[in-house]
Design an enzyme around this catalytic site. Structure first.
Site, PDB file in Angstrom:
ATOM      1  N   ASP A   9       0.881  -1.167   0.000  1.00  0.00           N
ATOM      2  CA  ASP A   9       0.000   0.000   0.000  1.00  0.00           C
ATOM      3  C   ASP A   9       0.918   1.217   0.000  1.00  0.00           C
ATOM      4  O   ASP A   9       1.523   1.553   1.019  1.00  0.00           O
ATOM      5  CB  ASP A   9      -0.893  -0.037   1.247  1.00  0.00           C
ATOM      6  N   LYS A  71       3.076  10.983  -3.347  1.00  0.00           N
ATOM      7  CA  LYS A  71       1.993  10.371  -4.135  1.00  0.00           C
ATOM      8  C   LYS A  71       1.142  11.445  -4.817  1.00  0.00           C
ATOM      9  O   LYS A  71       0.598  11.222  -5.894  1.00  0.00           O
ATOM     10  CB  LYS A  71       1.143   9.527  -3.197  1.00  0.00           C
ATOM     11  N   GLU A 171      -7.414   0.481  -4.424  1.00  0.00           N
ATOM     12  CA  GLU A 171      -7.414   0.383  -2.962  1.00  0.00           C
ATOM     13  C   GLU A 171      -8.739  -0.142  -2.373  1.00  0.00           C
ATOM     14  O   GLU A 171      -8.714  -1.013  -1.509  1.00  0.00           O
ATOM     15  CB  GLU A 171      -7.021   1.736  -2.361  1.00  0.00           C
ATOM     16  N   ASP A 193     -12.754   5.571   2.061  1.00  0.00           N
ATOM     17  CA  ASP A 193     -11.308   5.596   2.292  1.00  0.00           C
ATOM     18  C   ASP A 193     -10.813   7.037   2.390  1.00  0.00           C
ATOM     19  O   ASP A 193     -10.682   7.734   1.384  1.00  0.00           O
ATOM     20  CB  ASP A 193     -10.627   4.860   1.124  1.00  0.00           C
TER      21      ASP A 193
END
Ligand code: AMP
Length: 605
Positions: A9, A71, A171, A193
């Site tokens: 992850d 990211k 994800e 999320d």
């Protein structure tokens, strides 16, 4: 023999690696016992890059050489980075231009792919150390809304780190796998999320152990960091910066804000202090400060449900993912909106890595793949430009991927040997309102009359969401292909804007489309009649010729001024008044053809 594969992850704030250990799949700790690796890299001239908490410790005293939340940089232009992130303390390499931002560090210029690779390398080393063997592959998770450029850069980073990517996995899908929801018979699940820097909502449907993503929504620029910024901004309004450099001041405020936010997840109120200044903040005040952020998350849930034509009562479970879902203000807002408490049995920081680890184990061949099937969707329609600058959708939005779909097209002009293809993305009817992804050409089409060539255009979206478009001329098998890596900037906020625009303009778009189609039809008829008059005009009486000319003039005017109904009506009228002319021409040509044949017959005998 058990083959080693891991799930990774690669998070905005923290990253994790998980693998099968005995009976279950677990996240792997470093030598100190920490599972979360802060996604922070520190570069210096003398030593190798520091990754994780050691790097995080340098955020304040050496912010220019310490990269966090990389990211958010993947697949972005410098302009976008500057727009989306306030107070970026880095020097960007001017030589790279706007499209490929890279940071000037003490260890040289580093781009987002290299920085991400440093994080991945660290995790891979940890895994090999824990598992005592070398890795054969990795499943890496990405937000559901990552575009092709962002996915490709994630793959590039893995490759640079020496990892074989078994698959990029969305994800939310990973989280659903971690919860073992595939063993349920059926149901609808919302995966909510909220991480450090990204927000995703996915609506999954379970049918006999098969997951299907019915709809997705989110915002790649909304996360826990924003709550920190809101708190820091609130503090800034009450403080005057001391003598320290602005960058140090800002970083310190963020650190205090983050600590206070965490404390508020277990306590009702916290004491904030900076130098002489101090203040008390309770949950209620925090909820008020963050109310805009909270309603953005709930509005996204509402939109996802609407996209799938479902209502809150249809949702059986809500799964929480991401450290920020520990915030009571968020859990309360979710519980209120869905009228049921969300599930949070698995650590929301580890759930995605664990799901990725389970899938890596299956893909490397340690477990039968029949156990579950993973399906994802493409977030925006993909199509091709056709005549009249209209869009022909080939793969509609929210279609389950991987998918291949083909459609036949033809040439528009006599003797046309080249066909230009323009691949676009979006929901609108006109090319100008969609996003241009790529252009390419199919050449060497055999010359034929217009409409005779058969060109099959196929769109293939693979499991990672990457698109290949192929055009093939069917009689010769001549092919041309393109892999689409759209440039920059398709994040979820752009997606929601595009969807909103298509909603708002649906009526107008439909009228524009029907006008364009009516115009094309009219134009083809006018052109056909004009060239027929050039050849066989002598067949027309003066009266007929005037009548046809009259209607053509009216139609030409209508084409620039009127709506589709009037254009259609006049096109029909033109068809009617020229009907006799068409019949006479046909007679003439049949007679000529017969004459030709009888001559041929005579010669033969
Ligand atoms: P990620 O690692 O991407 O899931 O995101 C971590 C985010 O979760 C950061 O913004 C953290 O500040 C936030 N977070 C972690 N734990 C808590 C907590 N107990 N309360 C509030 N936010 C938290």
């Amino acid at each position: 023999m058990h083959r080693l594969a891991v799930g990774i992850d690669l998070g905005t704030t923290n990253s994790l690696v998980a693998a099968r250990c005995g009976a279950g799949v677990e996240t792997l700790p470093d030598e100190k016992g920490d599972h979360l690796l802060p996604s922070v890299v520190h570069y210096s001239a003398a030593e190798p890059a520091l990754v994780g908490s050691e790097a995080k410790a340098r955020l304040i005293d050496d912010s220019a050489n310490t990269v966090s939340s990389v990211k958010r940089f993947l697949g972005k232009s410098l302009t976008e980075l500057r727009r989306q992130n306030r107070h970026l303390p880095y020097e960007f390499d001017a030589a790279r231009g706007d499209t490929a931002p890279a940071i000037v560090t003490a260890a040289g210029v580093k781009d987002p792919v290299q920085i991400s690779a440093d994080i991945l390398r660290k995790l891979a080393e940890r895994a090999e150390h824990c598992l005592k063997g070398s890795l054969e592959g990795a499943v890496i998770t990405v937000p559901a809304y990552f575009n092709d450029a962002q996915r490709q850069q994630t793959r590039d980073a893995a490759q640079l780190a020496g990892l074989k990517v078994l698959r990029l996995l969305n994800e939310p899908t990973a989280a659903a796998v971690a919860y073992g929801l595939d063993s349920n018979d059926q149901g609808k699940v919302i995966v909510f999320d909220l991480g450090g820097g990204t927000f995703d909502v996915s609506l999954l449907s379970l049918q006999k152990g098969v997951f299907e993503v019915l709809a997705t929504g989110g915002d790649t620029n909304l996360g826990g960091d924003d709550f920190d910024h809101i708190l820091a901004d609130w503090m800034r309004t009450q403080l005057s910066p001391g003598t320290e450099p602005v960058a140090v001041f800002n970083a310190r405020l963020l650190q205090i804000a983050n600590a206070a936010k965490h404390q508020l997840s277990s306590e009702d109120e916290v004491e904030l202090s900076y130098g002489e200044w101090s203040a008390c903040l309770n949950r209620e005040k925090f909820a008020t400060l963050a109310s805009e952020l909270i309603s953005r998350t709930i509005n996204t849930c509402r939109r996802v449900l609407r996209d799938a034509s479902l209502s809150v009562e249809d949702v059986d479970n809500i799964v929480l993912v991401g450290g920020s879902t520990r915030m009571p203000v968020i859990r309360e807002a979710i519980a209120e909106f869905f009228a049921k408490a969300p599930l949070s049995d698995i650590d929301p920081d580890k759930v995605v890595a664990i799901g990725a680890g389970i899938q890596a184990d299956v893909l490397i061949g340690n477990k039968s793949a029949d156990n579950f099937l993973l399906l994802d969707v493409n977030p925006l329609s993909l199509g091709i430009e056709t005549m009249g600058e209209l869009v022909e959708k080939i793969i509609p939005r929210n279609t389950t991927i991987p998918i291949v779909k083909a459609q036949e097209f033809t040439t528009f002009k006599d003797g046309q040997t080249v066909m230009s293809l323009h691949v676009v993305q979006g929901e609108r009817e006109l090319v100008a309102d969609c996003r241009s992804l790529a252009r390419f050409e199919l050449r060497d089409i055999p010359a034929m009359v217009a409409g005779a060539a058969k060109i099959r255009v196929s769109f293939q979206v693979d499991a990672d969401g990457l698109l290949s478009v192929t055009a093939e001329e069917l009689s010769t098998g001549k092919k041309s292909e393109i892999q689409v890596k759209p440039s920059y900037g398709l994040d979820s906020s752009v997606i929601s804007e595009m969807l909103q625009a298509s909603h708002d303009n649906a009526q107008v778009d439909m009228e524009v489309r029907s006008i364009r189609e009516a115009q094309l039809e009219a134009r083809q008829l006018i052109d056909a009649i004009s060239s027929a008059r050039d050849v066989d005009g002598a067949l027309l009486s003066e009266n007929e010729s005037d009548r046809i000319g009259n209607v053509i003039r009216k139609l030409e005017t209508a084409m620039t001024e009127a709506g589709s109904n009037q254009i259609h009506a006049l096109t029909e009228e033109l068809n009617r008044v020229s009907g006799n002319f068409a019949a006479q021409r046909m007679d003439l040509h049949i007679r000529e053809a017969l004459r030709g044949e009888s001559i041929g017959n005579v010669e033969e005998t």
